[in-house]
Design a protein around this motif. Sequence first.
Motif, PDB file in Angstrom:
ATOM      1  N   ALA A  16      38.431 -12.682 102.231  1.00  0.00           N
ATOM      2  CA  ALA A  16      37.641 -12.931 103.292  1.00  0.00           C
ATOM      3  C   ALA A  16      37.323 -14.435 103.752  1.00  0.00           C
ATOM      4  O   ALA A  16      37.302 -14.913 104.747  1.00  0.00           O
ATOM      5  N   ILE A  17      36.822 -14.893 102.402  1.00  0.00           N
ATOM      6  CA  ILE A  17      36.312 -16.477 102.318  1.00  0.00           C
ATOM      7  C   ILE A  17      37.635 -17.210 103.031  1.00  0.00           C
ATOM      8  O   ILE A  17      37.489 -18.170 103.833  1.00  0.00           O
ATOM      9  N   LEU A  18      38.807 -17.288 102.523  1.00  0.00           N
ATOM     10  CA  LEU A  18      39.752 -17.882 102.708  1.00  0.00           C
ATOM     11  C   LEU A  18      40.270 -18.006 104.377  1.00  0.00           C
ATOM     12  O   LEU A  18      40.504 -18.895 104.973  1.00  0.00           O
ATOM     13  N   VAL A  19      40.056 -16.467 104.755  1.00  0.00           N
ATOM     14  CA  VAL A  19      40.675 -16.254 106.285  1.00  0.00           C
ATOM     15  C   VAL A  19      39.491 -16.765 107.228  1.00  0.00           C
ATOM     16  O   VAL A  19      39.845 -17.440 108.274  1.00  0.00           O
ATOM     17  N   LEU A  20      38.167 -16.631 106.793  1.00  0.00           N
ATOM     18  CA  LEU A  20      37.238 -17.195 107.687  1.00  0.00           C
ATOM     19  C   LEU A  20      37.108 -18.564 107.557  1.00  0.00           C
ATOM     20  O   LEU A  20      36.980 -19.338 108.565  1.00  0.00           O
ATOM     21  N   LEU A  21      37.651 -19.146 106.451  1.00  0.00           N
ATOM     22  CA  LEU A  21      37.651 -20.725 106.590  1.00  0.00           C
ATOM     23  C   LEU A  21      38.643 -21.333 107.464  1.00  0.00           C
ATOM     24  O   LEU A  21      38.684 -22.256 107.991  1.00  0.00           O
ATOM     25  N   VAL A  22      39.881 -20.609 107.344  1.00  0.00           N
ATOM     26  CA  VAL A  22      40.906 -20.838 108.157  1.00  0.00           C
ATOM     27  C   VAL A  22      40.671 -20.783 109.766  1.00  0.00           C
ATOM     28  O   VAL A  22      40.976 -21.614 110.507  1.00  0.00           O
ATOM     29  N   ILE A  23      39.889 -19.736 110.056  1.00  0.00           N
ATOM     30  CA  ILE A  23      39.359 -19.574 111.324  1.00  0.00           C
ATOM     31  C   ILE A  23      38.453 -20.491 111.802  1.00  0.00           C
ATOM     32  O   ILE A  23      38.576 -21.153 113.172  1.00  0.00           O
ATOM     33  N   TRP A  24      37.786 -21.077 110.900  1.00  0.00           N
ATOM     34  CA  TRP A  24      36.780 -22.141 111.095  1.00  0.00           C
ATOM     35  C   TRP A  24      37.231 -23.423 111.338  1.00  0.00           C
ATOM     36  O   TRP A  24      36.909 -24.306 112.207  1.00  0.00           O
ATOM     37  N   LEU A  25      38.122 -23.737 110.365  1.00  0.00           N
ATOM     38  CA  LEU A  25      38.928 -25.049 110.585  1.00  0.00           C
ATOM     39  C   LEU A  25      39.890 -25.016 111.663  1.00  0.00           C
ATOM     40  O   LEU A  25      40.104 -26.243 112.305  1.00  0.00           O
ATOM     41  N   PHE A  26      40.693 -24.045 112.157  1.00  0.00           N
ATOM     42  CA  PHE A  26      41.589 -24.145 113.203  1.00  0.00           C
ATOM     43  C   PHE A  26      41.092 -23.555 114.582  1.00  0.00           C
ATOM     44  O   PHE A  26      41.953 -22.986 115.189  1.00  0.00           O
ATOM     45  N   PHE A  27      39.811 -23.121 114.541  1.00  0.00           N
ATOM     46  CA  PHE A  27      39.247 -22.507 115.524  1.00  0.00           C
ATOM     47  C   PHE A  27      39.808 -22.874 117.265  1.00  0.00           C
ATOM     48  O   PHE A  27      40.009 -22.340 117.884  1.00  0.00           O
ATOM     49  N   LYS A  28      39.554 -24.228 117.383  1.00  0.00           N
ATOM     50  CA  LYS A  28      39.847 -24.944 118.496  1.00  0.00           C
ATOM     51  C   LYS A  28      41.356 -24.619 118.894  1.00  0.00           C
ATOM     52  O   LYS A  28      41.763 -24.095 119.872  1.00  0.00           O
ATOM     53  N   GLU A  29      42.171 -24.985 117.926  1.00  0.00           N
ATOM     54  CA  GLU A  29      43.657 -24.829 118.075  1.00  0.00           C
ATOM     55  C   GLU A  29      44.151 -23.257 118.116  1.00  0.00           C
ATOM     56  O   GLU A  29      44.949 -22.889 119.476  1.00  0.00           O
TER      57      GLU A  29
ATOM     58  N   SER B  14      39.206  -8.911  97.579  1.00  0.00           N
ATOM     59  CA  SER B  14      38.767  -8.875  99.000  1.00  0.00           C
ATOM     60  C   SER B  14      37.765 -10.196  99.414  1.00  0.00           C
ATOM     61  O   SER B  14      37.795 -10.628 100.537  1.00  0.00           O
ATOM     62  N   ILE B  15      36.864 -10.543  98.635  1.00  0.00           N
ATOM     63  CA  ILE B  15      35.879 -11.514  98.774  1.00  0.00           C
ATOM     64  C   ILE B  15      36.602 -12.767  99.042  1.00  0.00           C
ATOM     65  O   ILE B  15      36.385 -13.568  99.715  1.00  0.00           O
ATOM     66  N   GLY B  16      37.427 -13.140  98.176  1.00  0.00           N
ATOM     67  CA  GLY B  16      38.005 -14.217  98.079  1.00  0.00           C
ATOM     68  C   GLY B  16      39.024 -14.416  99.461  1.00  0.00           C
ATOM     69  O   GLY B  16      39.142 -15.614  99.927  1.00  0.00           O
TER      70      GLY B  16
END
Length: 280
Positions: A143-156, A139-141
């Motif tokens: 969550a980190i992956l999903v939040l990282l994706v949102i951070w990297l592609f936030f603008k798009e 679950s922690i892994g």
Amino acid sequence: MIAEFFDGLQKFHFLQNALITAIVIGIVAGAVGCFIILRGMSLMGDAISHAVLPGVALSYILGINFFIGAIIFGLMASVIITYIRGNSIVKSDTAIGITFSSFLALGVILIGVANSSTDLFHILFGNILAVQDLDKWISIGVAILVLLVIWLFFKELLITSFDPLLAQAMGMPVNFYHYLLMFILTLVSVTAMQSVGTILIVAMLITPAATAYLYANSLKTMIFLSSGLGALASALGLFIGYSFNVAAGSSIVLTSALMFAISFFIAPKKGGLKAKFAKK
């Protein structure tokens, strides 16, 4: 009761796992839910949460981690729904209804083949107090992956959520970001299955985000507020479930719903009372 709960946290490892997992799921579900609401895809979240059931059942039958099967079937449902919507006159809600009901029925049949009604109950309604160390770290892994994706592609993700036609005109691969969102939605749905079950996953995705939407003026603010509300609802719901010996998953969802109900009347800009007085 509060003292008893904190005493249990110090003594029982299973309760520590449950609290950590519940908070992590609340945070990540709240973040992803913001994009689901802005895109008008609440039904898609419901569809994927039900569509993962046959994947979980098949994983039990084959003796593999349920995470693998659930992700495969969740993504499969997403692709099928998008394909039907894009290649026929059938509308989105119809494609979703057909797909998720079919996958749900298949899942129930496979659970019957697996001969495990207990597992079916836990899959449908969750069992956060039975979370193991491996589940917690997964679950922690995730969550980190999903939040990282949102951070990297936030603008798009922001542009494709608010104005897909503009995004297409700017040369953005709109379909890619759609499937990227479906991928992280599937990951979150599978992870949240442990806490609230497949039936109530959509509530964890939608309710904190809807509550945050009543207050926020920007997507970033909405994401942070939604994640915070999701974490708070998860912690309070677990406390209620443990203290009163009721289903923790359902307690989490009802706590989140209560937050929305209160916010609906007191939110400073979009609340029910505000709108009522504005009309007078």
